[in-house]
Each structure stands twice: as C-alpha cells, then as structure tokens.
Write an enzyme that holds these catalytic residues in place. Structure first.
Site, short mmCIF file in Angstrom:
data_model
loop_
_atom_site.label_atom_id
_atom_site.label_comp_id
_atom_site.label_asym_id
_atom_site.label_seq_id
_atom_site.Cartn_x
_atom_site.Cartn_y
_atom_site.Cartn_z
N GLY A 8 30.04 167.04 108.28
CA GLY A 8 30.39 167.14 106.87
C GLY A 8 31.55 168.06 106.55
N ALA A 9 32.06 168.81 107.55
CA ALA A 9 33.25 169.62 107.33
C ALA A 9 34.51 168.94 107.85
CB ALA A 9 33.09 170.99 108.00
N ASP A 39 25.29 172.30 116.13
CA ASP A 39 25.72 171.16 116.94
C ASP A 39 24.67 170.07 116.86
OD1 ASP A 39 26.49 169.38 118.89
OD2 ASP A 39 27.17 170.93 120.26
N ALA A 60 29.36 162.78 112.36
CA ALA A 60 29.79 163.58 113.50
C ALA A 60 30.07 162.68 114.70
CB ALA A 60 28.73 164.61 113.85
N ALA A 61 31.27 162.77 115.25
CA ALA A 61 31.64 161.96 116.41
C ALA A 61 32.97 162.43 116.95
CB ALA A 61 31.75 160.48 116.03
N SER A 103 32.45 151.72 113.56
CA SER A 103 33.89 151.51 113.75
C SER A 103 34.19 150.07 114.09
CB SER A 103 34.42 152.41 114.87
OG SER A 103 35.79 152.14 115.10
N TYR A 163 35.81 155.05 123.80
CA TYR A 163 35.40 155.35 122.44
C TYR A 163 34.62 154.18 121.84
CZ TYR A 163 35.89 155.95 117.38
OH TYR A 163 35.64 156.04 116.02
N ASN A 192 41.03 151.45 109.83
CA ASN A 192 41.91 152.60 110.06
C ASN A 192 41.94 153.49 108.83
OD1 ASN A 192 42.80 150.44 112.04
ND2 ASN A 192 43.96 152.22 112.75
N ARG A 231 46.71 146.02 111.27
CA ARG A 231 45.54 146.86 111.06
C ARG A 231 45.17 146.81 109.58
NH1 ARG A 231 45.91 146.61 115.82
NH2 ARG A 231 45.75 148.27 117.38
#
Length: 332
Positions: A8-9, A39, A60-61, A103, A163, A192, A231
């Site tokens: 979230g940051a 973490d 988070a990723a 993604s 990824y 993107n 894209r």
C-alpha cells in the site's frame, strides 16, 4: 469496510489507498517501504495485520522483467511465497474477500488472426528473427502475417517469462484459497499502468518511467524494436478505482474471477515515447531496434467484462494522462 492493502505504500497500492479513503473505507497498509519489518512473506506479520480486516487488496509484488531468470528466486519469493503466506493466514482468520493485482502478462502474446487459419497462437519469438529486425509474429501454420486484436479473459494462459509465471501462480493460489474457504477472489489483470508515483531507474520500472527519466536527463527516449509494439496504457487512478469497484462488488464464492483492467484503447510504444517527449519539450525518441527476448510483441485488452460486471470505466485518456505524467517528473 476495513481493507488490508499489501504494497500500500507503492506505486499502485498508494493510489488504491487514496481511492479507498475517498469511498469511505478504512485502508490498512502492509508494505516493506513503510516498515522493513512488515513483509507479506512473514506469517506472524501477516497474521497481526489481518486482525479486524474485512477484505484484502493484494498489491505487493515484484514486477517487470528484471534480470530475466537470474532473479527467478526473488520473483518466486515475493510473488509466489508472499501470496501463499497471505492466503494461508486469511484462511486461518476467516477473511473471505480478496482482490489480487493480476497482470496481462499471463497471456503471453496477445490475440492474433491469420487470414487463412483464423485465430492462432504464435510461439515465442526467435532471437535470430529479432536480430534480423523481424519483430512481428507469424502464423504457426503458414508463416503469413497476422493481425493483432484484443485479448479477452477466456484466452489460455501462456506465461513467457519469470515474472509472468509468478503472476499466474498468484492466481492459482488465490483460486485454491477461494475453493477451500468459500471466499471470493477477483484478479484484475493490469495492462501497462502509468502515472504519478511510478518508480524510476530500476530494472523493475515500466517503459513509461524509462522514457520520462531519459527526458528528465535531456536525453532522447530509447525505443526498442521498431516502436510499433502495441500496448494498452492505463492510468494508475483508473486502476485504483477498479480495485475499489472489485472490493465492493458481489462475486461468486469459491472461485476466482479474472478481469482485464485496461483503457480499451491500444497505443504503440513509439506513440507513448513521442507523447512524453512532446509533453516534456525534450528530444524526439530514437528507435534502436534492440529487444528483450522475454518481451511479447502485441498485448492489448478487452476490458468489456470489467465494465459490464462492475460498472467501472476509465476516466483518464491517453493524451491527458501522458501530459500529467510528464509534468510529474519532478515529484515522482
């Protein structure tokens, strides 16, 4: 609703936090940037963070192509292990709503049509063809040129780099959690994403960030291949509102539902570089012919399902968004 926002940051996560506040929700941030001890891969940390939480928005990723397979363990740790720890803790504590930052990379190449063979799926591009400047995939049956189109959520997954493999693994973990617990899981397959607060000057930044950083140095953006790769560039605020819509939506329990999250309007990488150069008053882009072997040629979204099911639509157009992004260069 009290929502745990992992990451979230970060770039997208911080905008999700803003959008949640605007809708009257209470976001709780779990992010290494804000506190190195927080973490998502640490089970005790996640368990404490989930106390009193109604839903989780998992941003988070580790993102981008990075250094290829050399940092595969890092991608698997952040994306795979982090998601596994999270869903295990959610199952234990009875949190039953999850929105995942998915993604478009899970599709591999986009949707292509051959005039003779209809919809086809070209294989990975060969280094020899790329070295010769042959960037366009060809029909695997007859070798003819292909027409790129919009890819829908029912397209088969075909991850073509580390990824991408870990983003697909996140979806499988979320789906397994939903089946086991009766929870609801939605994956927003981002295209993107660009906009304010985008990270810069790292192997994990997006192409828009690389172009803007070059322009800030007074240098011409370096455009790979021939600049014609298509894209779907979608503004980060639109992605944030999509996350809020997903958190608020009714969803099928016991399953994962995937949604493409894109603007719906394809642009080429060369067009992005030119738009940013014009907005910055900088040098014109240089088309280099260089390439990254893990990249795909064309990948653009059909986001009709997200619009129809959740009532979401993007609000920031390409011209407006690129001008704002260029102007944000001094502040992030």
């Amino acid at each position: 609703m009290r929502v745990l926002v992992t990451g979230g940051a970060g770039f997208i996560g911080s905008h999700v936090v803003d959008a949640l506040v605007e809708r009257g929700h209470e976001p709780v941030v779990l992010d290494l940037r804000a506190d190195p001890a927080r973490d998502v891969r640490d089970a005790d940390t996640v368990a404490r963070a989930l106390a009193g939480i109604d839903a989780v928005c998992h941003q988070a990723a580790r993102v981008g192509l990075g250094d290829g397979v050399r940092d595969a363990a890092g991608y698997a740790g952040h994306n795979g292990l982090g998601t596994a720890v999270l869903v295990a803790a959610m199952a234990e504590q009875g949190v039953r709503r999850l929105v995942l930052a998915g993604s478009m990379v899970v599709y591999g190449e986009g949707r292509y049509t051959c005039g003779r063979h209809g919809v086809v799926r070209p294989g990975p591009r060969a280094a020899a063809a790329l070295d010769a400047g042959r960037f366009e995939p060809v029909c695997p049956a007859c070798g003819a040129e292909l027409e790129p189109g919009l890819v829908a959520e029912d397209a088969p997954a075909d991850p073509r780099n580390v990824y991408a493999a870990t983003k697909l693994a996140q979806e499988h973990l979320a789906a397994a959690w939903a089946r086991a617990t009766g929870g609801t899981a939605l994956s927003l397959r981002y295209h993107n994403v660009y906009g304010p607060r985008m990270p810069r000057d790292t192997p994990y930044a997006g192409v828009a960030s690389f172009f803007r950083s070059a322009l800030a140095r007074g240098e011409a953006p370096q455009v790979f291949e021939d600049g014609r790769q298509r894209r779907d560039f979608v503004h980060v605020r639109d992605i944030a509102t999509a996350n809020v819509a997903a958190l608020e939506a009714g969803a099928e329990p016991g399953a994962l539902t995937a949604y493409n999250a894109g603007s719906g309007t394809p642009h080429t990488v060369g067009e992005l570089a030119a738009a940013l150069a014009a907005a910055c008053g900088g040098p014109e882009p240089v088309v280099t012919g260089a390439y990254r072997l893990g990249d795909v040629r064309h990948i653009t979204a059909d986001s009709a399902r997200l619009r129809a099911d959740l009532g979401w639509k993007p609000e920031t157009g390409f011209a407006e968004g690129t001008r704002e992004f260029a102007a944000a260069g001094a502040t992030g």
